[in-house]
Design an enzyme around this catalytic site. Sequence first.
Site, PDB file in Angstrom:
ATOM      1  N   TYR A 162       0.969  -1.130  -0.302  1.00  0.00           N
ATOM      2  CA  TYR A 162      -0.098  -0.225  -0.324  1.00  0.00           C
ATOM      3  C   TYR A 162       0.913   1.184   0.250  1.00  0.00           C
ATOM      4  CZ  TYR A 162      -3.810   3.408   2.229  1.00  0.00           C
ATOM      5  OH  TYR A 162      -4.509   4.940   1.786  1.00  0.00           O
ATOM      6  N   LYS A 166       1.052   4.322  -2.739  1.00  0.00           N
ATOM      7  CA  LYS A 166       0.739   5.212  -2.913  1.00  0.00           C
ATOM      8  C   LYS A 166       1.760   6.960  -3.028  1.00  0.00           C
ATOM      9  CE  LYS A 166      -3.610   4.792  -1.011  1.00  0.00           C
ATOM     10  NZ  LYS A 166      -4.139   5.284  -1.991  1.00  0.00           N
TER      11      LYS A 166
END
Length: 296
Positions: A162, A166
């Site tokens: 993640y 990001k």
Amino acid sequence: MNDQRVALVTGAARGLGRSHALALAARGMAVVVDDTGAELDGTGGDPAAAEAVAAEIRAAGGTAVATTADVATHDGAAAAVATALEEFGRLDALVANAGILRDRTFAKMTLEDFDAVVRVHLSAAAYCAKAAWPSLVASGTGRIVVTSSASGLYGQFGQANYAAAKMGLLGLVNVLKQEGARAGIGVNAIAPVAATRMTEPLLPPAALRGLAPELVSPLVAHLVSAECGESGLVLEVGGSRVARVQVVESDLEELPAGDDGIAAVVAKLAGIGTGTPFASSNDALARLLSIAADPR
């Protein structure tokens, strides 16, 4: 051509995406609500989820259509953009919000889980931007908002996939802001903090009560508006508060030619307190290149 501005919002059936879609529609934009209706880990799907939000917008007097296109694929991203063009004849804004979670420590994370999360957060944003680009150019005031996170900016245990995705989005923003500037395309990132199904297991209940998604969406509405003239910003936002996040560089330190002294220089740089922001890699490299050209 229809003069109503049109936005594509991905991951728009729940949480922040739903809030964004409702906020844009309330401000007069036509909205393409895209969501596969998948579970938090990306499995399964509910084709009724996106349509429920589109119906909610229409019931309130707004304009919206739904699509269940999987924007984490080339064809799905193209199909989501095509829905906007077929229904409304134009596309002025992309809000790339789709995301999933498959948290594990890096040692236990499968590469399949790494790839899946990066594909939905980072690749899907790029796929949609690529498909939408000609329409955003034609708009003259095209806008892209991508969804980063403090996990990428600063790191979060158990979220290597993640966080990598990001942070990768910021590199995409930095390039697209430059390439889109001549055509009037504005590209910005938000790093939101909001009470959603992604954050509920991570944040204390008392904090969640003050972090409604609806406190983030007005900022998104401004960033996709024709009136917004800013591009290349990373804005951390939540609970009616917003801050700018920037990458900065310290003053240059001389690196010893031999091994002796390198540790001391690295230790000094590790304690950087303030720094200088740069608008592009060319600007950041300029001082190094000037020294390389004239090392005296």
